[in-house]
Design a protein around this motif. Structure first.
Motif, PDB file in Angstrom:
ATOM      1  N   LEU A  58      37.486  47.773  39.588  1.00  0.00           N
ATOM      2  CA  LEU A  58      36.712  48.315  38.465  1.00  0.00           C
ATOM      3  C   LEU A  58      35.233  48.497  38.830  1.00  0.00           C
ATOM      4  O   LEU A  58      34.598  49.459  38.396  1.00  0.00           O
ATOM      5  N   ASP A  59      34.687  47.572  39.628  1.00  0.00           N
ATOM      6  CA  ASP A  59      33.305  47.724  40.076  1.00  0.00           C
ATOM      7  C   ASP A  59      33.127  48.984  40.921  1.00  0.00           C
ATOM      8  O   ASP A  59      32.142  49.702  40.777  1.00  0.00           O
ATOM      9  N   LYS A  60      34.072  49.242  41.801  1.00  0.00           N
ATOM     10  CA  LYS A  60      33.996  50.453  42.626  1.00  0.00           C
ATOM     11  C   LYS A  60      34.098  51.707  41.761  1.00  0.00           C
ATOM     12  O   LYS A  60      33.380  52.676  41.975  1.00  0.00           O
ATOM     13  N   TRP A  61      34.995  51.669  40.799  1.00  0.00           N
ATOM     14  CA  TRP A  61      35.256  52.838  39.954  1.00  0.00           C
ATOM     15  C   TRP A  61      34.108  53.105  38.990  1.00  0.00           C
ATOM     16  O   TRP A  61      33.676  54.236  38.809  1.00  0.00           O
ATOM     17  N   LEU A  62      33.581  52.040  38.366  1.00  0.00           N
ATOM     18  CA  LEU A  62      32.546  52.190  37.346  1.00  0.00           C
ATOM     19  C   LEU A  62      31.126  51.987  37.874  1.00  0.00           C
ATOM     20  O   LEU A  62      30.175  52.136  37.121  1.00  0.00           O
ATOM     21  N   ASP A  63      30.996  51.611  39.159  1.00  0.00           N
ATOM     22  CA  ASP A  63      29.709  51.353  39.791  1.00  0.00           C
ATOM     23  C   ASP A  63      28.893  50.321  38.997  1.00  0.00           C
ATOM     24  O   ASP A  63      27.739  50.547  38.622  1.00  0.00           O
ATOM     25  N   THR A  64      29.512  49.186  38.747  1.00  0.00           N
ATOM     26  CA  THR A  64      28.877  48.112  37.972  1.00  0.00           C
ATOM     27  C   THR A  64      28.727  46.825  38.775  1.00  0.00           C
ATOM     28  O   THR A  64      28.611  45.748  38.200  1.00  0.00           O
ATOM     29  N   THR A  65      28.715  46.936  40.099  1.00  0.00           N
ATOM     30  CA  THR A  65      28.688  45.768  40.977  1.00  0.00           C
ATOM     31  C   THR A  65      27.597  44.790  40.554  1.00  0.00           C
ATOM     32  O   THR A  65      26.479  45.223  40.304  1.00  0.00           O
ATOM     33  N   PRO A  66      27.813  43.520  40.473  1.00  0.00           N
ATOM     34  CA  PRO A  66      28.993  42.684  40.647  1.00  0.00           C
ATOM     35  C   PRO A  66      29.612  42.242  39.330  1.00  0.00           C
ATOM     36  O   PRO A  66      30.429  41.324  39.307  1.00  0.00           O
ATOM     37  N   TRP A  67      29.262  42.875  38.227  1.00  0.00           N
ATOM     38  CA  TRP A  67      29.598  42.333  36.914  1.00  0.00           C
ATOM     39  C   TRP A  67      31.079  42.329  36.604  1.00  0.00           C
ATOM     40  O   TRP A  67      31.591  41.340  36.061  1.00  0.00           O
ATOM     41  N   MET A  68      31.782  43.393  36.911  1.00  0.00           N
ATOM     42  CA  MET A  68      33.229  43.403  36.642  1.00  0.00           C
ATOM     43  C   MET A  68      33.949  42.401  37.541  1.00  0.00           C
ATOM     44  O   MET A  68      34.870  41.717  37.095  1.00  0.00           O
ATOM     45  N   THR A  69      33.513  42.290  38.786  1.00  0.00           N
ATOM     46  CA  THR A  69      34.138  41.321  39.695  1.00  0.00           C
ATOM     47  C   THR A  69      33.981  39.906  39.152  1.00  0.00           C
ATOM     48  O   THR A  69      34.944  39.135  39.106  1.00  0.00           O
ATOM     49  N   LEU A  70      32.779  39.564  38.755  1.00  0.00           N
ATOM     50  CA  LEU A  70      32.547  38.213  38.228  1.00  0.00           C
ATOM     51  C   LEU A  70      33.301  37.968  36.925  1.00  0.00           C
ATOM     52  O   LEU A  70      33.878  36.892  36.722  1.00  0.00           O
ATOM     53  N   THR A  71      33.307  38.960  36.051  1.00  0.00           N
ATOM     54  CA  THR A  71      33.998  38.814  34.772  1.00  0.00           C
ATOM     55  C   THR A  71      35.494  38.618  34.976  1.00  0.00           C
ATOM     56  O   THR A  71      36.094  37.686  34.423  1.00  0.00           O
ATOM     57  N   TRP A  72      36.104  39.486  35.770  1.00  0.00           N
ATOM     58  CA  TRP A  72      37.546  39.408  35.967  1.00  0.00           C
ATOM     59  C   TRP A  72      37.958  38.226  36.837  1.00  0.00           C
ATOM     60  O   TRP A  72      39.047  37.684  36.666  1.00  0.00           O
ATOM     61  N   LEU A  73      37.083  37.801  37.743  1.00  0.00           N
ATOM     62  CA  LEU A  73      37.368  36.581  38.491  1.00  0.00           C
ATOM     63  C   LEU A  73      37.396  35.392  37.529  1.00  0.00           C
ATOM     64  O   LEU A  73      38.273  34.533  37.613  1.00  0.00           O
ATOM     65  N   GLY A  74      36.442  35.341  36.599  1.00  0.00           N
ATOM     66  CA  GLY A  74      36.439  34.271  35.591  1.00  0.00           C
ATOM     67  C   GLY A  74      37.701  34.287  34.745  1.00  0.00           C
ATOM     68  O   GLY A  74      38.302  33.244  34.480  1.00  0.00           O
ATOM     69  N   ILE A  75      38.113  35.482  34.334  1.00  0.00           N
ATOM     70  CA  ILE A  75      39.347  35.597  33.555  1.00  0.00           C
ATOM     71  C   ILE A  75      40.544  35.148  34.386  1.00  0.00           C
ATOM     72  O   ILE A  75      41.441  34.458  33.880  1.00  0.00           O
ATOM     73  N   GLY A  76      40.551  35.500  35.671  1.00  0.00           N
ATOM     74  CA  GLY A  76      41.642  35.073  36.554  1.00  0.00           C
ATOM     75  C   GLY A  76      41.696  33.564  36.714  1.00  0.00           C
ATOM     76  O   GLY A  76      42.765  32.962  36.717  1.00  0.00           O
ATOM     77  N   ILE A  77      40.527  32.943  36.841  1.00  0.00           N
ATOM     78  CA  ILE A  77      40.476  31.482  36.966  1.00  0.00           C
ATOM     79  C   ILE A  77      40.986  30.818  35.687  1.00  0.00           C
ATOM     80  O   ILE A  77      41.779  29.866  35.747  1.00  0.00           O
ATOM     81  N   ILE A  78      40.554  31.326  34.550  1.00  0.00           N
ATOM     82  CA  ILE A  78      41.031  30.778  33.270  1.00  0.00           C
ATOM     83  C   ILE A  78      42.545  30.941  33.155  1.00  0.00           C
ATOM     84  O   ILE A  78      43.254  30.006  32.757  1.00  0.00           O
ATOM     85  N   ALA A  79      43.057  32.118  33.511  1.00  0.00           N
ATOM     86  CA  ALA A  79      44.503  32.353  33.451  1.00  0.00           C
ATOM     87  C   ALA A  79      45.251  31.430  34.415  1.00  0.00           C
ATOM     88  O   ALA A  79      46.331  30.921  34.083  1.00  0.00           O
ATOM     89  N   GLY A  80      44.678  31.192  35.580  1.00  0.00           N
ATOM     90  CA  GLY A  80      45.313  30.292  36.550  1.00  0.00           C
ATOM     91  C   GLY A  80      45.426  28.875  36.026  1.00  0.00           C
ATOM     92  O   GLY A  80      46.474  28.239  36.139  1.00  0.00           O
ATOM     93  N   PHE A  81      44.346  28.370  35.439  1.00  0.00           N
ATOM     94  CA  PHE A  81      44.403  27.013  34.884  1.00  0.00           C
ATOM     95  C   PHE A  81      45.318  26.940  33.665  1.00  0.00           C
ATOM     96  O   PHE A  81      45.971  25.909  33.445  1.00  0.00           O
TER      97      PHE A  81
END
Length: 85
Positions: free
Chosen positions: A36-59
């Motif tokens: 999403l960061d590559k597509w929307l050119d929003t580096t690093p915000w989408m990466t950080l947001t979705w990584l956080g969501i992934g961590i929450i989903a993992g736990f």
């Protein structure tokens, strides 16, 4: 001895599924955010947001798997108690 070995294999299977579940959720969140960061050119915000969501989903997955395993063990103990009676 056979029952102990079977219990060990079950425990190892449970632990490996917990680890895989946590890592997979984090990697999926990271990959989605990076894309999403590559597509929307929003580096690093989408990466950080979705990584956080992934961590929450993992736990969350770890919690669900642990609760399921505890219920299975409790049911096994209850079944053993009924067999001994």
């Amino acid at each position: 001895m056979g029952e102990d070995r079977r219990q060990l294999i079950r425990s190892l299977g449970f632990l490996s599924s917990v680890g895989i579940s946590l890592v997979a959720a984090c990697l999926i969140g990271l990959a989605l955010g990076h894309y999403l960061d590559k597509w929307l050119d929003t580096t690093p915000w989408m990466t950080l947001t979705w990584l956080g969501i992934g961590i929450i989903a993992g736990f969350r997955n770890v919690y669900i798997l642990t609760q399921r395993e505890l219920r299975r063990q409790k049911q096994g103990e209850d079944d053993q108690d009924n067999d001994e009676s």
